[in-house]
Write a protein that holds these residues in place. Sequence first.
Motif, PDB file in Angstrom:
ATOM      1  N   LYS A 113      57.747  39.949  51.572  1.00 22.68           N
ATOM      2  CA  LYS A 113      58.226  40.967  51.334  1.00 22.68           C
ATOM      3  C   LYS A 113      57.586  41.754  50.173  1.00 22.68           C
ATOM      4  O   LYS A 113      57.615  43.025  50.107  1.00 22.68           O
ATOM      5  N   TYR A 114      57.130  41.143  49.153  1.00 21.76           N
ATOM      6  CA  TYR A 114      56.394  41.875  48.100  1.00 21.76           C
ATOM      7  C   TYR A 114      54.968  41.513  48.172  1.00 21.76           C
ATOM      8  O   TYR A 114      54.232  41.858  47.026  1.00 21.76           O
ATOM      9  N   ILE A 115      54.425  41.779  49.548  1.00 23.75           N
ATOM     10  CA  ILE A 115      53.034  41.354  49.409  1.00 23.75           C
ATOM     11  C   ILE A 115      52.257  42.745  48.992  1.00 23.75           C
ATOM     12  O   ILE A 115      51.062  42.373  48.310  1.00 23.75           O
ATOM     13  N   ALA A 116      52.723  43.885  48.952  1.00 24.99           N
ATOM     14  CA  ALA A 116      52.060  44.988  48.624  1.00 24.99           C
ATOM     15  C   ALA A 116      51.938  44.753  47.040  1.00 24.99           C
ATOM     16  O   ALA A 116      50.989  45.123  46.531  1.00 24.99           O
ATOM     17  N   ALA A 117      53.001  44.347  46.367  1.00 25.72           N
ATOM     18  CA  ALA A 117      52.890  44.319  44.892  1.00 25.72           C
ATOM     19  C   ALA A 117      52.032  43.161  44.576  1.00 25.72           C
ATOM     20  O   ALA A 117      51.380  43.388  43.265  1.00 25.72           O
ATOM     21  N   ILE A 118      52.177  41.997  45.205  1.00 29.08           N
ATOM     22  CA  ILE A 118      50.907  40.996  44.941  1.00 29.08           C
ATOM     23  C   ILE A 118      49.770  41.515  45.091  1.00 29.08           C
ATOM     24  O   ILE A 118      48.729  41.219  44.198  1.00 29.08           O
ATOM     25  N   ARG A 119      49.382  42.394  45.957  1.00 29.77           N
ATOM     26  CA  ARG A 119      47.754  42.691  46.317  1.00 29.77           C
ATOM     27  C   ARG A 119      47.567  43.844  45.155  1.00 29.77           C
ATOM     28  O   ARG A 119      46.727  43.757  44.768  1.00 29.77           O
ATOM     29  N   GLY A 120      48.806  44.720  44.826  1.00 28.50           N
ATOM     30  CA  GLY A 120      48.256  45.526  43.702  1.00 28.50           C
ATOM     31  C   GLY A 120      48.127  44.876  42.495  1.00 28.50           C
ATOM     32  O   GLY A 120      47.052  45.113  41.565  1.00 28.50           O
ATOM     33  N   TYR A 121      48.699  43.701  42.116  1.00 21.88           N
ATOM     34  CA  TYR A 121      48.586  43.352  40.972  1.00 21.88           C
ATOM     35  C   TYR A 121      47.140  42.545  40.859  1.00 21.88           C
ATOM     36  O   TYR A 121      46.220  42.419  40.023  1.00 21.88           O
ATOM     37  N   ALA A 122      46.889  41.927  42.004  1.00 18.97           N
ATOM     38  CA  ALA A 122      45.402  41.178  42.184  1.00 18.97           C
ATOM     39  C   ALA A 122      44.510  42.180  41.948  1.00 18.97           C
ATOM     40  O   ALA A 122      43.438  41.807  41.218  1.00 18.97           O
ATOM     41  N   LEU A 123      44.553  43.136  42.511  1.00 18.29           N
ATOM     42  CA  LEU A 123      43.544  44.605  42.316  1.00 18.29           C
ATOM     43  C   LEU A 123      43.156  44.737  40.884  1.00 18.29           C
ATOM     44  O   LEU A 123      42.081  45.152  40.519  1.00 18.29           O
ATOM     45  N   SER A 124      44.590  44.981  40.223  1.00 18.54           N
ATOM     46  CA  SER A 124      44.711  45.398  38.926  1.00 18.54           C
ATOM     47  C   SER A 124      43.773  44.278  38.219  1.00 18.54           C
ATOM     48  O   SER A 124      43.049  44.462  37.132  1.00 18.54           O
ATOM     49  N   TYR A 125      44.022  42.996  38.514  1.00 13.17           N
ATOM     50  CA  TYR A 125      43.501  42.044  37.786  1.00 13.17           C
ATOM     51  C   TYR A 125      41.851  42.070  38.078  1.00 13.17           C
ATOM     52  O   TYR A 125      41.117  41.733  36.908  1.00 13.17           O
ATOM     53  N   LEU A 126      41.311  42.139  39.069  1.00 11.27           N
ATOM     54  CA  LEU A 126      39.985  42.278  39.505  1.00 11.27           C
ATOM     55  C   LEU A 126      39.309  43.466  38.896  1.00 11.27           C
ATOM     56  O   LEU A 126      38.016  43.232  38.341  1.00 11.27           O
ATOM     57  N   SER A 127      40.053  44.520  38.784  1.00 11.64           N
ATOM     58  CA  SER A 127      39.549  45.474  38.245  1.00 11.64           C
ATOM     59  C   SER A 127      39.345  45.521  36.499  1.00 11.64           C
ATOM     60  O   SER A 127      38.234  45.860  36.113  1.00 11.64           O
ATOM     61  N   SER A 128      40.157  44.738  36.098  1.00 12.96           N
ATOM     62  CA  SER A 128      40.192  44.568  34.548  1.00 12.96           C
ATOM     63  C   SER A 128      38.996  43.512  34.470  1.00 12.96           C
ATOM     64  O   SER A 128      38.121  43.307  33.204  1.00 12.96           O
ATOM     65  N   SER A 129      38.804  42.619  35.188  1.00  9.32           N
ATOM     66  CA  SER A 129      37.902  41.369  35.226  1.00  9.32           C
ATOM     67  C   SER A 129      36.361  42.025  35.026  1.00  9.32           C
ATOM     68  O   SER A 129      35.433  41.370  34.777  1.00  9.32           O
ATOM     69  N   ALA A 130      36.179  43.064  35.886  1.00  9.13           N
ATOM     70  CA  ALA A 130      35.039  43.667  35.792  1.00  9.13           C
ATOM     71  C   ALA A 130      34.285  43.797  34.537  1.00  9.13           C
ATOM     72  O   ALA A 130      33.275  43.613  34.209  1.00  9.13           O
ATOM     73  N   GLY A 131      35.239  44.627  33.585  1.00  4.71           N
ATOM     74  CA  GLY A 131      34.550  44.779  32.192  1.00  4.71           C
ATOM     75  C   GLY A 131      34.571  43.430  31.217  1.00  4.71           C
ATOM     76  O   GLY A 131      33.546  43.357  30.651  1.00  4.71           O
TER      77      GLY A 131
END
Length: 1405
Positions: free
Chosen positions: A521-539
């Motif tokens: 049901k909340y797969i979009a929210a989980i994907r969004g959180y994972a994308l945010s984490y990956l974006s921050s891990s780049a730095g």
Amino acid sequence: MAKSRQSFPPQDYSSSAPTAGRSRDGEGPGRWNEYLGQFIAPPTTSKTTARTVGGSEGVNSSSALSHKGLNILWVHQLTQVAEGLMAKIYRLNQILDYPDSAGHVFSDAFWKASVFPNHPKICILLSKKFPEHYSKLQLERVDKVALDAMNDGAEVLLQSLEPWIQLLLDLMAFREQALRLILDLSSTVITLLPHQNALILHAFMDLFCAFVRVNLFSDKMPRKMILQTYNLLYGMLHGDRDCDFYHRLVQYIDSYDQPLKGLHEDLNFVSPRIGEVLEAVGPTILLSTDTRKLRNEGFLSPFHPRYPDILTNSAHPMRAQDLANVTSYREWVLFGYLVCPDELLRVTSNDIASVVLKENLVLSVYRDEYILLHEDYQSYVLPRILESKKMAKSGRTKQKETDLEYSIAKQVEKMISEVHEHALLSCDSIHHERRILLKQEIGRMVLFFTDQPSLLAPNIQMVFSALALAQYEIIWHFQHVGVASARSKSTRIVAVEIDPSDPTIGFLLDGMDRLCCLVRKYIAAIRGYALSYLSSSAGRIRFLLGTPGMVALDLDTTLKGLFQKIVQHLENIPKLQGENISAITCDLSELRKDWLSILMIVTSARSSITIRHLEKATVSTGKEGLLSEGNAAYNWSRCVDELESQLSKHGSLKKLYFYHQHLTTVFRNTMFGPEGRPQHCCAWLGVASSFPDCASTIVPEEVTKIGRDAVMYVESLIESIMGGMEGLINILDSEGGFGSLEMQLLPEQAANLVNLTSRTSLPSAKSPKGITGFHFPGYESFPENSASVNMLEAAMQRLMNLCSVLNDMEPICVLNHVFVLREYMRECILGNFKRRLHAVLKNDSDLQRPSVMESLIRRHVSIVHLAEQHVSMDLTQGIREVLLNETFCGPVSSLHLFEKPAEQHTGSAVESACNWYVDNIVKDISGATVLFAPLQRCFKSMRPVGGYFAQSITNLRELQAFIRIFGSYGVDRLDRMMKEHTAALLNCIDTSLRANREILEAVAGSMHGCDRIERDANMRQIIDIETVIGFCIQAGQAVAFDCLLAEAAGSVLEEGAPLIHSLLAGIVNHLPEEMPEKKEMRRMRRVANSVSVVSDHDSEWVRSILEEVGGANDGSWSLLPYFFATFMTSNIWTTTAFNVDTGGFNNNIHCLARCICAVIAGSEFVRLERECQQRQSFSNGHHVNGTQDHPDMRSRLSAETSIKATMQLFVKFSAGIILDAWTESNRSQLVAKLIFLDQMCEISPYLARSSLEVHIPCTILRSIYNQYYTTNLSTTALALLISSPRHSPAVHASPAVRSRGDSTPQAPSSSSSTTVHEYSYFKPSSSSAASSAHNHSIQLDHQLYEAGGGGNTHHHKNSRRSGPLNYSSSSKNKYEGSTSGSTAPPGALPRRFAVSRSGPISYYK
């Protein structure tokens, strides 16, 4: 099934087998295309990809990198190859009916499978003598005939074995390649610890376990027989020459004759690395077994249990995430110590092995195949430990110092010896406790994330851990169901006690299902959180790469390029700026591939930069190290594009397919048990959706079989669910359910209870008599008496929950089958209602009373309405459809013009009820002496008809209930059945009229000529008069029953649709009086007659019958009044007695009066209408205005006048026959006949009572009724069939009737006998004498007549009561016309005469 031999020709076997000179890269991918399918890429593609990973710089290093990149890829591919090999072995064992190769026990199905030659002696001998060559076994002496047969069919037999000999070759090749790869990884990877190198560790251990599984499972196939038989057949075709691979296969099979010993030898070199891995995963395993610690420290809780304000579990996140892999860790421990027993001598290994062994009895090899864990440990591990113990003991010093190795070996020996007993006793309780923990934690987790969905994404790894633990516990439960294991110190087999009704399984299934639904049901929210984490891990990764430590390492260009690509992948991730996350497509497979390449380089012992260097260079920053950041990015990247596969890995229960029979059993035991929950059925059904995933592409027929089994599983569960729903409905619908709430007291019982309530507290108080089974007021208020109420509440709550759950459940999809539970629920409820409807039709003995039937149906419908409130379906419409289907047995004859389709089979319920009424009431086939009681407006019987007396099932209340159940279709069906019966009886009258026509003409002539002697002589010649009277009584009984039915139908219509009823009542008074009537007018009159708003129901009903069958079309029907008048000479009158209580006769002769009135009136209507039709046809053919020449033929009044004349004619001649037959010595029949004629006037609206008074003095009738009703004051009903004592010394006893409510005839007592004084002087000799006597009697008894002239004013609207009438002018509005049969001129026709409505008079003061 494996591919045919054409894909692997014999000459290619040697080339396909691995050779020492072939390079490692060339051996793998090309051989295993069949097993890998789309997974494998061509070697060139792999090398190209590897070179791309390395970049364009440093070509020399890229070749080395491609080698290592191929290794990690090849690990995953060989693991998949192992799955394919085991799928083939599994299929072979299925075909061969699971042979016992070690014991050489083979079933008949084994030999009939067409894999081996059906020559058991030779094949078993070849297997037993392995590895001896067949040339040394002298097979011709064993079975010469079989050997010759094999020689003749060698080519065909060889082809049947070729797929399986190829399987042996694949197993041998897999062993060589997998073992080489395991040894290579073990020697080159510098660290295999879960917190440092988890990705490569899992790949390595998965291949390790797959290698062990394949070699253990291959022992279950008849390898020796396959090879030896194949070589024998090959030698027969090739001149006794062995096949090329024979000796290599012999060596391979011989080395694994005992698989565990072969594995000990093969894996001896990797044993230390396995021991290190098992020690490293030990803490996680120990944590997973400590339920108290898991609960108290909140490892599976999104908030800290001691600090609830901390919503995210920051105390130990990595350990909590690592619990998702604990299932694999347990498997590693069991397989690792089994094939590397020396590693048990490590310090911590004993504790780790003990914990895992204590909670397992079997070790799954493949699907539902397993090995007995403790038996193998005692047979193959314990000897190695004892050997190590012996060596350690021999090396001990003389001072007997405690040697550590000896001590550990001794502890391990004790553990292995005792752990089996502990496992038998406690493994189920251990897992039960763990299931309870998971039930509670997952339940809280579902509630928390449902309330706080924003916290689901940060804790997704914890959700995976909970799913993995629950998955393991569920599969463990079903793996151990039915397992029997031998105790360690005895050979007695002990079955593991697994509770098949454990409700925790349902809770875990439901919890897993709800968690998976939340994630989806909340797969979009989980994907969004994972994308945010990956974006921050780049730095963070870029920062770590620029630290002084990393700069000092001086990375080569290959490794540096890979790190730069990782940063680029992370920086290229799309940024979330309020856009729809579900619309973002992001493939991060290249990121994961590059990170694996980095890991392969930095964990290789040949690399200059290793994992230890990277950790030391980056961990000094005080933040997460570079490898930790990279591993975390790898895991979160999978939550972006592989979230569904991860959910399937941790939450899929596809393995339960192999235990689906046990699954069904546990479901049935728990679903509707005390702790079962209706909402769990969603999870039980949803499991089937993953069953087809178990099918292997290597065996194509598995897809069909598993899909079919999955569909059958779902259907079986749905059947159980619907059966449970029916059970809940039936519980509520039982007498102990809602039936107990409908219990009502009679007024006197209620009064007794109220009066005696105050006395119940006294010790001496006695319970009231006659009210057993009823409780005092307030009984339900006491806790000890509220069990039934609690049961009702529980059943009702469970039914409501089940309906709500099934209504909201998503469709279950299994392959191309879609199961919509809402539709099944609808069919279940309506089907159960239909079965209930049929069940309430009959009680234990016979037809149920309609009022009881209606009450039961209403109770069931109320339960359905209760369920309807929780579903989004119109169940009321479905109930109407069921009722319509059960009541519609054809169109309503008076309303519908269409015909019922021949193929439509409906109306079974109403057919059954109508048949019962016609057979038992109208026809009285049971011989219960069913009599019509005019006063009570019902039928009565002398003994029960089925389970009831007739009066309790034919009164207006019961008929109204019948109509409310079956509606107009039931009324019409019962009416049509009675019409068919009556039509047959009328046909008998017609036949008798035709047969006696000449005699009846003579009788008529003699009657008109007043020739009594000739009349009597002619009447004696009439044949079958008694039989015809019986038929007429049956017809009158049918007429009476239909009148009651119409009256009940009118009452129901007036109650339910008063406007329609008033409309019909108004219309019938304004219908045209013309004859012949138009079809529409006839239909309208029949509709009105069916609801009893027509003044003369009986004649209209008989008229419709005659019109339908074409009756009364013969001239003999004009003799009908004379024929009926001859009935006065029948012998039936000798046993006829009048019953005051019922208003009828003891032998139903009053129904004869009803029949005579209806048949005469109906036949006259039909005759005159037919004459009018003939005149109209004649006028249409000859005169234009011919219809105006005879206006009297168009008037209904003319028919009524004719009927009246015919009835008067019948009364005239009947009275003459009665009075002429009377003598001083024979007066016993006179009373019954006179009352009969009086009832004729009462019944017929066309026969005025004045017509009877012309022939019978009213004083006689008044005197008769006076005696009856005066005698009735003593509550004894008498039959006046005695002669006067003044003229006859013999008293004629006649039947009487019981008191009110029971009409059984009884012989009258002497005290109730009454002498007839009033008419003792009367001796008529002819009809003229009757007239003079009439006038004289009026003068003599005028005072007595006036005193008895009062009448009963309570009457039915369409009928009159039997008994004397008030002969005053106020009640004599009948038409006083001529007694002759002539028709008056049109202008002189009188108005339609009124009907007398007076009833019986009480002749006492």
